[in-house]
Motif scaffolding. Sequence first.
Motif, PDB file in Angstrom:
ATOM      1  N   ALA A 401      80.115  47.947 -19.818  1.00  0.00           N
ATOM      2  CA  ALA A 401      81.102  49.028 -19.909  1.00  0.00           C
ATOM      3  C   ALA A 401      81.937  49.139 -18.644  1.00  0.00           C
ATOM      4  CB  ALA A 401      80.395  50.352 -20.201  1.00  0.00           C
ATOM      5  N   SER A 402      81.303  48.943 -17.485  1.00  0.00           N
ATOM      6  CA  SER A 402      82.033  49.092 -16.222  1.00  0.00           C
ATOM      7  C   SER A 402      83.027  47.964 -16.004  1.00  0.00           C
ATOM      8  CB  SER A 402      81.046  49.156 -15.052  1.00  0.00           C
ATOM      9  OG  SER A 402      80.261  47.978 -14.993  1.00  0.00           O
ATOM     10  N   GLN A 403      82.844  46.831 -16.676  1.00  0.00           N
ATOM     11  CA  GLN A 403      83.758  45.697 -16.515  1.00  0.00           C
ATOM     12  C   GLN A 403      84.936  45.735 -17.488  1.00  0.00           C
ATOM     13  OE1 GLN A 403      81.314  42.210 -16.891  1.00  0.00           O
ATOM     14  NE2 GLN A 403      80.108  42.674 -15.075  1.00  0.00           N
ATOM     15  N   ILE A 404      84.921  46.677 -18.409  1.00  0.00           N
ATOM     16  CA  ILE A 404      86.000  46.764 -19.396  1.00  0.00           C
ATOM     17  C   ILE A 404      87.271  47.279 -18.727  1.00  0.00           C
ATOM     18  CG2 ILE A 404      86.764  47.981 -21.475  1.00  0.00           C
ATOM     19  CD1 ILE A 404      83.864  47.923 -22.409  1.00  0.00           C
ATOM     20  N   GLU A 405      88.380  46.646 -19.026  1.00  0.00           N
ATOM     21  CA  GLU A 405      89.656  47.043 -18.449  1.00  0.00           C
ATOM     22  C   GLU A 405      90.375  48.006 -19.388  1.00  0.00           C
ATOM     23  OE1 GLU A 405      91.707  43.391 -17.920  1.00  0.00           O
ATOM     24  OE2 GLU A 405      90.455  42.720 -16.244  1.00  0.00           O
ATOM     25  N   LEU A 406      91.256  48.830 -18.803  1.00  0.00           N
ATOM     26  CA  LEU A 406      92.079  49.716 -19.618  1.00  0.00           C
ATOM     27  C   LEU A 406      92.966  48.882 -20.537  1.00  0.00           C
ATOM     28  CD1 LEU A 406      93.176  52.406 -16.993  1.00  0.00           C
ATOM     29  CD2 LEU A 406      91.178  52.387 -18.485  1.00  0.00           C
ATOM     30  N   ARG A 407      93.267  49.431 -21.697  1.00  0.00           N
ATOM     31  CA  ARG A 407      94.057  48.778 -22.746  1.00  0.00           C
ATOM     32  C   ARG A 407      93.272  47.668 -23.461  1.00  0.00           C
ATOM     33  NH1 ARG A 407      99.456  49.473 -23.547  1.00  0.00           N
ATOM     34  NH2 ARG A 407     100.451  51.058 -22.240  1.00  0.00           N
ATOM     35  N   SER A 408      91.979  47.546 -23.171  1.00  0.00           N
ATOM     36  CA  SER A 408      91.157  46.561 -23.874  1.00  0.00           C
ATOM     37  C   SER A 408      90.762  47.105 -25.239  1.00  0.00           C
ATOM     38  CB  SER A 408      89.897  46.231 -23.072  1.00  0.00           C
ATOM     39  OG  SER A 408      90.217  45.634 -21.842  1.00  0.00           O
ATOM     40  N   PHE A 409      90.583  46.208 -26.186  1.00  0.00           N
ATOM     41  CA  PHE A 409      90.030  46.565 -27.488  1.00  0.00           C
ATOM     42  C   PHE A 409      88.540  46.265 -27.453  1.00  0.00           C
ATOM     43  CE2 PHE A 409      94.480  45.586 -28.465  1.00  0.00           C
ATOM     44  CZ  PHE A 409      94.852  46.753 -29.123  1.00  0.00           C
ATOM     45  N   ILE A 410      87.743  47.227 -27.825  1.00  0.00           N
ATOM     46  CA  ILE A 410      86.295  47.056 -27.752  1.00  0.00           C
ATOM     47  C   ILE A 410      85.658  47.414 -29.087  1.00  0.00           C
ATOM     48  CG2 ILE A 410      86.194  47.500 -25.281  1.00  0.00           C
ATOM     49  CD1 ILE A 410      85.135  50.325 -25.980  1.00  0.00           C
ATOM     50  N   SER A 411      84.490  46.851 -29.300  1.00  0.00           N
ATOM     51  CA  SER A 411      83.666  47.192 -30.448  1.00  0.00           C
ATOM     52  C   SER A 411      82.375  47.801 -29.921  1.00  0.00           C
ATOM     53  CB  SER A 411      83.370  45.939 -31.280  1.00  0.00           C
ATOM     54  OG  SER A 411      82.480  46.232 -32.329  1.00  0.00           O
ATOM     55  N   VAL A 412      82.101  49.024 -30.333  1.00  0.00           N
ATOM     56  CA  VAL A 412      80.881  49.718 -29.908  1.00  0.00           C
ATOM     57  C   VAL A 412      79.920  49.712 -31.095  1.00  0.00           C
ATOM     58  CG1 VAL A 412      79.920  51.792 -28.870  1.00  0.00           C
ATOM     59  CG2 VAL A 412      82.301  51.172 -28.437  1.00  0.00           C
ATOM     60  N   ILE A 413      78.817  49.015 -30.954  1.00  0.00           N
ATOM     61  CA  ILE A 413      77.890  48.818 -32.057  1.00  0.00           C
ATOM     62  C   ILE A 413      76.671  49.723 -31.885  1.00  0.00           C
ATOM     63  CG2 ILE A 413      76.466  47.110 -33.265  1.00  0.00           C
ATOM     64  CD1 ILE A 413      78.408  44.977 -32.266  1.00  0.00           C
ATOM     65  N   ASN A 414      76.309  50.404 -32.974  1.00  0.00           N
ATOM     66  CA  ASN A 414      75.193  51.347 -33.000  1.00  0.00           C
ATOM     67  C   ASN A 414      75.453  52.535 -32.081  1.00  0.00           C
ATOM     68  OD1 ASN A 414      72.791  52.539 -33.670  1.00  0.00           O
ATOM     69  ND2 ASN A 414      71.512  51.122 -32.531  1.00  0.00           N
ATOM     70  N   LEU A 415      76.612  53.135 -32.276  1.00  0.00           N
ATOM     71  CA  LEU A 415      76.978  54.326 -31.525  1.00  0.00           C
ATOM     72  C   LEU A 415      76.255  55.541 -32.107  1.00  0.00           C
ATOM     73  CD1 LEU A 415      78.807  55.516 -29.322  1.00  0.00           C
ATOM     74  CD2 LEU A 415      80.572  55.786 -31.061  1.00  0.00           C
ATOM     75  N   HIS A 416      75.637  56.310 -31.244  1.00  0.00           N
ATOM     76  CA  HIS A 416      74.810  57.434 -31.681  1.00  0.00           C
ATOM     77  C   HIS A 416      75.577  58.744 -31.511  1.00  0.00           C
ATOM     78  CE1 HIS A 416      71.066  60.131 -31.167  1.00  0.00           C
ATOM     79  NE2 HIS A 416      71.277  59.913 -32.437  1.00  0.00           N
ATOM     80  N   ALA A 417      75.591  59.565 -32.548  1.00  0.00           N
ATOM     81  CA  ALA A 417      76.247  60.873 -32.495  1.00  0.00           C
ATOM     82  C   ALA A 417      75.194  61.966 -32.580  1.00  0.00           C
ATOM     83  CB  ALA A 417      77.236  61.014 -33.652  1.00  0.00           C
ATOM     84  N   SER A 418      75.261  62.890 -31.643  1.00  0.00           N
ATOM     85  CA  SER A 418      74.312  63.996 -31.632  1.00  0.00           C
ATOM     86  C   SER A 418      75.074  65.303 -31.459  1.00  0.00           C
ATOM     87  CB  SER A 418      73.284  63.825 -30.508  1.00  0.00           C
ATOM     88  OG  SER A 418      73.941  63.822 -29.252  1.00  0.00           O
ATOM     89  N   GLN A 419      74.399  66.393 -31.710  1.00  0.00           N
ATOM     90  CA  GLN A 419      75.008  67.708 -31.620  1.00  0.00           C
ATOM     91  C   GLN A 419      74.133  68.570 -30.708  1.00  0.00           C
ATOM     92  OE1 GLN A 419      75.303  70.925 -34.885  1.00  0.00           O
ATOM     93  NE2 GLN A 419      77.073  69.611 -35.208  1.00  0.00           N
ATOM     94  N   PRO A 420      74.487  68.660 -29.418  1.00  0.00           N
ATOM     95  CA  PRO A 420      73.668  69.462 -28.492  1.00  0.00           C
ATOM     96  C   PRO A 420      73.565  70.914 -28.959  1.00  0.00           C
ATOM     97  CG  PRO A 420      75.250  68.102 -27.296  1.00  0.00           C
ATOM     98  CD  PRO A 420      75.610  68.001 -28.750  1.00  0.00           C
ATOM     99  N   LYS A 421      72.362  71.455 -28.918  1.00  0.00           N
ATOM    100  CA  LYS A 421      72.139  72.818 -29.396  1.00  0.00           C
ATOM    101  C   LYS A 421      72.791  73.854 -28.488  1.00  0.00           C
ATOM    102  CE  LYS A 421      67.718  71.643 -31.569  1.00  0.00           C
ATOM    103  NZ  LYS A 421      66.269  71.917 -31.615  1.00  0.00           N
ATOM    104  N   SER A 422      72.977  73.508 -27.212  1.00  0.00           N
ATOM    105  CA  SER A 422      73.489  74.488 -26.262  1.00  0.00           C
ATOM    106  C   SER A 422      75.000  74.628 -26.312  1.00  0.00           C
ATOM    107  CB  SER A 422      73.072  74.094 -24.842  1.00  0.00           C
ATOM    108  OG  SER A 422      73.574  72.800 -24.523  1.00  0.00           O
ATOM    109  N   VAL A 423      75.691  73.780 -27.083  1.00  0.00           N
ATOM    110  CA  VAL A 423      77.149  73.786 -27.112  1.00  0.00           C
ATOM    111  C   VAL A 423      77.637  74.654 -28.256  1.00  0.00           C
ATOM    112  CG1 VAL A 423      79.217  72.376 -27.371  1.00  0.00           C
ATOM    113  CG2 VAL A 423      77.250  71.495 -26.109  1.00  0.00           C
TER     114      VAL A 423
END
Length: 671
Positions: A401-423
């Motif tokens: 992730a740190s080596q990715i340049e701006l304007r790059s196209f990326i594929s994020v595989i197995n992205l996890h979505a959560s819903q924090p209870k405190s928000v």
Amino acid sequence: MPFFLTSEKPDELVNLLPENLRHLPLDDISNDTETDQIYIRAQISFKGPYQKSRKYFKASLVEGNFCINAFFYDKIAEFCLTAAIGDTIAISKMRIEKNTRPSQGDHACQLIVNNDACVWACVEKPPLHNAPVPTIPRKVVKYTYTKLADLKPKTKANVWGVVRFFKSPTRSRGSDYNLFLTLVDPSIVAVQSKLRCSFFARTAEGLPEVQRSGDIVRIHRLEIQQHNDHLVGGNSPGISFLAFDGSLDGVMTPRTSSSSYTMTPDDEAMLHELRAWIDSWQGDLDSTPEIDSTTPDDPSQNAALPLDSLPVQSTRPKHIFTSISKIRNFAYCNLVVAKAVIAQDCCVLLRVWDGTKATQLFHEENQPDRLELLNSDEDLVCKAGDKMVDIWAFDNHFASASQIELRSFISVINLHASQPKSVSPPRIELTLHGGTSYGKKIEKLDNTHPEVEKLVERINEWELSFSLTCVVHDGHLDTDNPAAATLPCHAHQPISSLQQVQNHQTPYKFRVRVKVLELSPEPTKPHSICQIYCHECHFLSPYPESLQCQINDKPWLEMRDDNGDFRCPTQNCNSQIQTVFMMKLLLHDGDSSLRVGLWGNEAVKFLHDFSPSDVLLNEDLFASVSRSLLEICPKPTQTFDANRPWIECCVMSFSRNTDKKYLIFDTQLNT
């Protein structure tokens, strides 16, 4: 050196062999097998070129679900050139050696067939004696495939399957590499079953080249065993793999380390059929039952639509984003708009846009000290507006992730979505946790990738005007009165009105020309413009006037450690606290007003790089800072004062929950 040719049917070849010979299956061959009284019968599945200099060629022989390599030498090699792929041969009195280069679960042994051996070959038409060897059409081995639901223990089978889950190859406790995956096909998915497979090879390249869930694999000679109450697939001699992209428009070329493989029209038809099945599965998303949140990493039961059409009610804690189908883990294709290293070797923030606008709220980074670290592409920020989302990548994904340049196209595989209870209100947080399950990773995509082409089409639909923040506010520009504050890095940027700043989508950055109507707190004492702050738990409190002051019911003096540093008074947090400048300014450009913050490193830059500790310890230095602040704001007022000096400053907008916030950045006082 007996060599016999016949045009009899392969099943009748045994009638030509001596009666004293006993048939030995390929899977029973070992290094100490005596071959004088046995024979093997197999079909040629591969035949390499004849090497004239060394007078030999290599062939692969198949019997049922087993395969073994054979090397033919000298005169017997010349005679055996008559046999072609698909022909059946029988061999006796060959030499058996250990396989010197096993791969993909090849047989542990190999055959050396020289002039001491006896060979019987069943070909379509034997050549005449001393006649040129005829060109015989090569036969294609006909493989029979078993549905996953029909597999039985203690058998070997050829199968097609769709990868439901996999873990990238890892080194086992021994010297081999291991790959674990689960397969499904239409025959077993209806009963919510799956086939677990575990494969071993000496190199990672010798394992199936699976890249993500939803890939399709073809396996020959898969060994099936019973483990507890379910079947397990594993290696067997001669096992071979082909892996394919599971998308509907994927290429037909398989991913494999093998230099030779069969790919018949029937195979292509099966590949098309499975791809169509995967694609049709996607259309059934709305009827997908919600799963229990204790199973967050199973995309086959947890599906999501693209962000612009994902219903709020379908987004649940521990949700996995998928695309192309339920079974295919979402290769979430994005354009990188901004990036920040939040914690070295641990966490990277990627601000991305997938060409859509989500129908629900997503959590975004709102800590000012972290926003200062954000490196953005201003053109893309302007075009994406409020359609960007933040992705936090952790642990082993930090490097990529740190080596990715701006304007790059990326594929994020197995992205996890959560819903924090405190928000509150509820917001979805997108996170790429550590690990490699389901092919979890970030990969950079080529501009010609099909998903990138779709993304570019979506982005092109959002044609935005770039003139919104490029209009010079000329109502109060006074060239005869230079500004009391300047922008060392952004003087070439056009000036925006405060009304434009407030109407624009967040986050964004502006250059403004304004007057300061109010400054709070007033710089009467050094500690009045300072606060103590903890970067770990974000504790914030006014700077104490003396060591006897109480902070969170703790004496300020007792918060000092042995090194003289002050520690956070918050329970369960012992991090070192810092002293920071913190002020609020009420700005006015003649038409409208805006309240902005000034704090942290940006406040230090604003005050000629004087640190809070310098100001607290040096009265003369504080007096200089106080005079500079009072020059731009002599006393508080709520109305525009034409006699006050203009200042030019950069203002950054961002959102916190549902509120818009504004900070001054990259600005320095002239006085």
